[in-house]
Design an enzyme around this catalytic site. Sequence first.
Site, PDB file in Angstrom:
ATOM      1  N   GLY A  75      36.403  11.482  -3.303  1.00 31.25           N
ATOM      2  CA  GLY A  75      36.099  12.902  -3.479  1.00 31.25           C
ATOM      3  C   GLY A  75      34.923  13.077  -4.412  1.00 31.25           C
ATOM      4  N   LYS A  85      44.926   8.753 -10.091  1.00 33.94           N
ATOM      5  CA  LYS A  85      43.805   7.902 -10.526  1.00 33.94           C
ATOM      6  C   LYS A  85      43.293   8.467 -11.836  1.00 33.94           C
ATOM      7  CE  LYS A  85      39.011   8.092  -8.926  1.00 33.94           C
ATOM      8  NZ  LYS A  85      38.141   7.978  -7.748  1.00 33.94           N
ATOM      9  N   ASP A 133      33.119   1.698  -4.847  1.00 33.86           N
ATOM     10  CA  ASP A 133      32.696   3.068  -4.532  1.00 33.86           C
ATOM     11  C   ASP A 133      31.163   3.097  -4.558  1.00 33.86           C
ATOM     12  OD1 ASP A 133      32.042   5.785  -4.598  1.00 33.86           O
ATOM     13  OD2 ASP A 133      33.426   6.333  -6.193  1.00 33.86           O
ATOM     14  N   GLU A 173      38.797   0.643  -9.585  1.00 28.42           N
ATOM     15  CA  GLU A 173      37.656   1.132  -8.804  1.00 28.42           C
ATOM     16  C   GLU A 173      36.350   0.975  -9.576  1.00 28.42           C
ATOM     17  OE1 GLU A 173      38.352   5.104  -7.419  1.00 28.42           O
ATOM     18  OE2 GLU A 173      36.286   5.432  -6.785  1.00 28.42           O
ATOM     19  N   SER A 219      42.538  12.831  -9.016  1.00 26.55           N
ATOM     20  CA  SER A 219      41.673  12.088  -9.926  1.00 26.55           C
ATOM     21  C   SER A 219      41.625  12.841 -11.249  1.00 26.55           C
ATOM     22  CB  SER A 219      40.267  11.977  -9.311  1.00 26.55           C
ATOM     23  OG  SER A 219      39.373  11.361 -10.222  1.00 26.55           O
ATOM     24  N   LYS A 250      40.291   8.146 -14.880  1.00 29.26           N
ATOM     25  CA  LYS A 250      38.978   7.628 -15.216  1.00 29.26           C
ATOM     26  C   LYS A 250      39.089   6.827 -16.513  1.00 29.26           C
ATOM     27  CE  LYS A 250      36.625   9.709 -11.954  1.00 29.26           C
ATOM     28  NZ  LYS A 250      35.800   8.986 -10.984  1.00 29.26           N
ATOM     29  N   LYS A 304      33.029   7.639   1.051  1.00 22.44           N
ATOM     30  CA  LYS A 304      32.583   9.014   0.849  1.00 22.44           C
ATOM     31  C   LYS A 304      31.432   9.246   1.822  1.00 22.44           C
ATOM     32  CE  LYS A 304      33.533   9.064  -4.138  1.00 22.44           C
ATOM     33  NZ  LYS A 304      32.923   8.890  -5.473  1.00 22.44           N
ATOM     34  N   ASP A 353      39.475   4.240 -12.378  1.00 13.23           N
ATOM     35  CA  ASP A 353      38.099   4.277 -11.877  1.00 13.23           C
ATOM     36  C   ASP A 353      37.151   4.215 -13.069  1.00 13.23           C
ATOM     37  OD1 ASP A 353      35.688   4.665 -10.605  1.00 13.23           O
ATOM     38  OD2 ASP A 353      36.219   6.582  -9.671  1.00 13.23           O
TER      39      ASP A 353
HETATM   40  C1  NPQ Z   1      34.419   9.071  -8.078  1.00 10.85           C
HETATM   41  N1  NPQ Z   1      34.931  11.498  -7.966  1.00 10.85           N
HETATM   42  O1  NPQ Z   1      35.331   8.731  -7.372  1.00 10.85           O
HETATM   43  C2  NPQ Z   1      33.931  10.517  -8.189  1.00 10.85           C
HETATM   44  C3  NPQ Z   1      33.073  10.678  -9.330  1.00 10.85           C
HETATM   45  C4  NPQ Z   1      32.415  11.980  -9.576  1.00 10.85           C
HETATM   46  C5  NPQ Z   1      36.964  12.804  -7.843  1.00 10.85           C
HETATM   47  O2  NPQ Z   1      36.736  10.970  -9.200  1.00 10.85           O
HETATM   48  C6  NPQ Z   1      29.434  16.024  -9.960  1.00 10.85           C
HETATM   49  C7  NPQ Z   1      28.972  15.286  -8.899  1.00 10.85           C
HETATM   50  C8  NPQ Z   1      30.526  15.578 -10.633  1.00 10.85           C
HETATM   51  C9  NPQ Z   1      29.581  14.109  -8.549  1.00 10.85           C
HETATM   52  C10 NPQ Z   1      32.272  13.913 -10.969  1.00 10.85           C
HETATM   53  C11 NPQ Z   1      36.203  11.660  -8.416  1.00 10.85           C
HETATM   54  C12 NPQ Z   1      31.168  14.390 -10.283  1.00 10.85           C
HETATM   55  C13 NPQ Z   1      30.680  13.647  -9.224  1.00 10.85           C
HETATM   56  C14 NPQ Z   1      32.867  12.722 -10.609  1.00 10.85           C
HETATM   57  C15 NPQ Z   1      31.334  12.442  -8.878  1.00 10.85           C
HETATM   58  O3  NPQ Z   1      33.829   8.197  -8.676  1.00 10.85           O
HETATM   59 MG    MG Z   2      34.806   6.442  -7.904  1.00  8.65          MG
END
Ligand code: NPQ
Ligand code: MG
Length: 369
Positions: free
Chosen positions: A290, A161, A238, A213, A135, A163, A262, A188
Amino acid sequence: MRLESIELHHIRMSLREPFVTSFGITREREAVLVRACARGAEGWGECVAGQQPDFSYETTSTVWHVLTDFLIPAVLAAEVEEPQQLRRVLDGTRGHPMAKAGLEAAVWDLFAKQAGQSLAQYLGGKGDRVAVGVSVGIQESTSALLQAVEEYVRSGYARVKVKIKPGRDVEAVRALRKAFPGLALQVDANAGYSLADLPVFKVLDEFDLAMIEQPLGATELTDHSRLQAQLRTPVCLDESIGDAASAGAALDLGACRIINIKPGRVGGLGEARRVHDLCAQRSIPVWCGGMLETGIGRAANVALATLPNFRLPGDLSASDRYYAEDLIEQPFVLNSDSTLTVPTGPGIGVDLRWDRLHRSTLRRALLKA
Ligand code: NPQ
Ligand code: MG
């Protein structure tokens, strides 16, 4: 069996680089680790709430409060013969899925260890490797994004992926698709858009993305179904999926064609498995999301992702994606086939580096039966 003691460690870890999403920027990762002890064995779990209530309403402070004042006292007072029974005890507290999931994960690890099985086996999973992707956060510029993706592809990630947020979407994805024509690519939005942005999604729909996403708000199931009806690209939810019931509702509405699971977001590994089973019944593929976990949370996610309906690569990158020094002895490394190897030792199968844990610890608490 009664649990004898439960210990909390509020930690802060330096990220190798800041992680930027549509909801904000994360420079350091805080988390609460849970250690559950009984009969000479111990299990570990990770609460994935962050410092700010942005991805969800939970924070490290709410997790600490709800665990120490409500969840841990309830669990220490209960007879627990198997981890699934914890749900009944934890459901006495409303909400707070990340607090519950970290505690429940420690108990799953403990029980798997006492059964002499890996957590993957104990959950009913199969296989020695799980497919993973990476990601990539929002970058300063499109050229910085191209360079970041190039490095991850070169280091072996077969699925990327990225953002997106309003104003940082179409141009970036167009450039990526041009530079990496055959790459398994997905985006995402972390709930950053509304249905008024349909024209943006219509353009993204042309780039052969594996999925989009969480384009819209977490509670906007109806709008997601309106959006999905107008796109070829699968919508993946998500933030909107809080448990198996909301997953069922989303699928009934046609709000998505893929679900990101998750454990922290749905309140534990037990509920994560129920979402998995429901999606399997309805032929909806799932993948493991994640939350910038340390090796403790990552190991539980890798075990979960061995269940058969985890048919798409997870956000389960190698330890060095986020941390120069992970908290575990055996960091997760990327195999040449874009997989991580599932640990075979008892429970989560990774050992804590106490020296690093101590250096990362902000506060500790020990609760006894
Ligand atoms: C997601 N994760 O899928 C999350 C978003 C995310 C790996 O993209 C601190 C706590 C920082 C929670 C950063 C990925 C974060 C967090 C991103 C969650 O949407
Ligand atoms: Mg997400």
